[in-house]
Structures are given as C-alpha cells and as structure tokens.
Design a protein around this motif. Sequence first.
Motif, PDB file in Angstrom:
ATOM      1  N   GLU A 147       0.826  -1.208   0.000  1.00 53.90           N
ATOM      2  CA  GLU A 147       0.000   0.000   0.000  1.00 53.90           C
ATOM      3  C   GLU A 147       0.859   1.256   0.000  1.00 53.90           C
ATOM      4  O   GLU A 147       0.352   2.362  -0.179  1.00 53.90           O
ATOM      5  CB  GLU A 147      -0.926   0.004   1.223  1.00 53.90           C
ATOM      6  N   ASP A 148       2.166   1.077   0.213  1.00 53.11           N
ATOM      7  CA  ASP A 148       3.090   2.217   0.228  1.00 53.11           C
ATOM      8  C   ASP A 148       4.145   2.050  -0.865  1.00 53.11           C
ATOM      9  O   ASP A 148       5.266   2.520  -0.738  1.00 53.11           O
ATOM     10  CB  ASP A 148       3.768   2.311   1.605  1.00 53.11           C
ATOM     11  N   LEU A 172      -8.681   1.816   9.997  1.00 45.16           N
ATOM     12  CA  LEU A 172      -7.242   2.087   9.923  1.00 45.16           C
ATOM     13  C   LEU A 172      -6.791   2.194   8.471  1.00 45.16           C
ATOM     14  O   LEU A 172      -6.019   3.099   8.121  1.00 45.16           O
ATOM     15  CB  LEU A 172      -6.472   0.975  10.633  1.00 45.16           C
ATOM     16  N   PHE A 173      -7.288   1.307   7.629  1.00 46.24           N
ATOM     17  CA  PHE A 173      -6.922   1.330   6.207  1.00 46.24           C
ATOM     18  C   PHE A 173      -7.391   2.629   5.549  1.00 46.24           C
ATOM     19  O   PHE A 173      -6.655   3.239   4.760  1.00 46.24           O
ATOM     20  CB  PHE A 173      -7.535   0.120   5.500  1.00 46.24           C
ATOM     21  N   GLY A 226      -0.943   0.540  14.698  1.00 46.01           N
ATOM     22  CA  GLY A 226      -1.267   1.403  13.566  1.00 46.01           C
ATOM     23  C   GLY A 226      -1.965   2.678  14.000  1.00 46.01           C
ATOM     24  O   GLY A 226      -1.769   3.740  13.405  1.00 46.01           O
ATOM     25  N   THR A 227      -2.764   2.579  15.053  1.00 52.02           N
ATOM     26  CA  THR A 227      -3.446   3.762  15.595  1.00 52.02           C
ATOM     27  C   THR A 227      -2.441   4.784  16.100  1.00 52.02           C
ATOM     28  O   THR A 227      -2.589   5.995  15.878  1.00 52.02           O
ATOM     29  CB  THR A 227      -4.401   3.351  16.729  1.00 52.02           C
ATOM     30  N   VAL A 228      -1.409   4.311  16.786  1.00 50.67           N
ATOM     31  CA  VAL A 228      -0.347   5.219  17.239  1.00 50.67           C
ATOM     32  C   VAL A 228       0.312   5.875  16.036  1.00 50.67           C
ATOM     33  O   VAL A 228       0.562   7.084  16.016  1.00 50.67           O
ATOM     34  CB  VAL A 228       0.714   4.460  18.065  1.00 50.67           C
ATOM     35  N   GLY A 229       0.584   5.057  15.006  1.00 47.77           N
ATOM     36  CA  GLY A 229       1.195   5.590  13.797  1.00 47.77           C
ATOM     37  C   GLY A 229       0.332   6.640  13.118  1.00 47.77           C
ATOM     38  O   GLY A 229       0.846   7.653  12.619  1.00 47.77           O
TER      39      GLY A 229
END
Length: 231
Positions: A27-28, A213-214, A152-155
């Motif tokens: 995705e990146d 998150l996505f 991922g939430t922290v990110g």
Amino acid sequence: MQSTQFLVAFLAGLIPALFWLWFWLREDKATPEPKILIATAFIAGMLIVPLVLPLQQFAMQRFVGDNLVFVWVIIEEVLKYSAALIVVLWNKAVDEPIDAIIYMITIALGFSAIENALFIFNPLQDGDYTNSILTGNFRFLGATLLHILASGTVGVTMAFAYYKSDTVKIISATIGLFIAIILHAVFNFSIMDASGNTVLGVFMFVWMGVIVLFLLFEKVKLLEKIHQRVL
C-alpha cells in the motif's frame, strides 16, 4: 522432537505476520521504505517478546483479574512504541507521514510473529495438533490484526501531526498510545468473556477497526500529496 515443534510453531507465527507485512507495504509502494530498515523494525518487534514476558510475570505477582490484564496490555503497547522510537522513528528515512504507520505496524507484526509462535507451541508440545491449527487460525484473524490496529493507531496519530510542532507531535503520539491501550484492553476483556456465539462479534470489532485504519492510511497518503502540491 521439541526443536522440530518449535521450528513449526515459529514458522506458523512468522509466515502469517510476513503476509500482513507484505499487504501493508504494497500500500506504500509509491515510496517504499528501505528493506534493511523494515527488517530491523520487524526484528525489533520480535525481540520485544523476551522483554515483555518477565515484566508480565512480575505483574502477575502484584495484580489480579482485570487489573492484571490491563497492566499486561500497557506493557505490550508501551514497549512496542518505545522500540519504534529507539530503533527506527529517528532515522532520516522516516521522511513522510505514512512512514510512522508503516514502521509501527512492522514492529507490531514482528511482536505478533513470536507471540503467536509461543501460543501455537504450547498445544503442539502436548501433541494437540488440532488445537495448534485452530490457535494459529484464530490469531491470524484476531490477535495479529489487533496488534496491527493498536500500533497502527499510534502511527496514524503521529502521521497527522507530522508537519506540526514537536509539542503537538508528543501530545498526538501520547493520545494514540492511550487509544491503542484501550483498543487492546477492550479486545482482551471481550475475548475472555466471549462464548462460541460471541467470538465472531469480537473479531468483527477488530476487522471493522482495521478497515477504519486502512481508510485513515489512505487519507494520510492524500495528506502527503497535498503537502507536496503546496510546496
């Protein structure tokens, strides 16, 4: 025999984690991260487990019930975040908002790989192969995604504060860590109380969270494009 069982458990924990890592990295692919840095973050996540286990054992001597579960969650989430800060987030290669999410997820997946291997190894050691397979499948769809969601939430909170002041960055990351702890704790408490009929509902909670998150992941990529146009 035991070494073979451990190898099987290790691979059973590692391969699903690598699958999810591949999914997020693709995705990146517009601005891929250095492979050596991704590998370093993943290994760092794996090495957190030997640090977490004695701390959780120590917590068992001082807490019981829900308090113990909550302390265990705090230990895991704080150490994952700390590992990201120490190992990778300071690196000059972390040069766009999306990178914070990528590396937090990578560390979470390294952690998940070893944690899952330990969960699979225990029934495997007792010759309970069916339970080992079921454990692996449940953790692939549940606990592994929970770690992705939490870290991922922290990110995400760090990504949205990427172009802000250092004070805002610290506050945002702290809020993200708090949310990660709450999400992880809610999952643990729910799965402990779940019966066969309600486990699917708990998993749905995680799956919906990962979908959100996505979507935020895609929004962060858009944020970077907007910033580049402004410049």
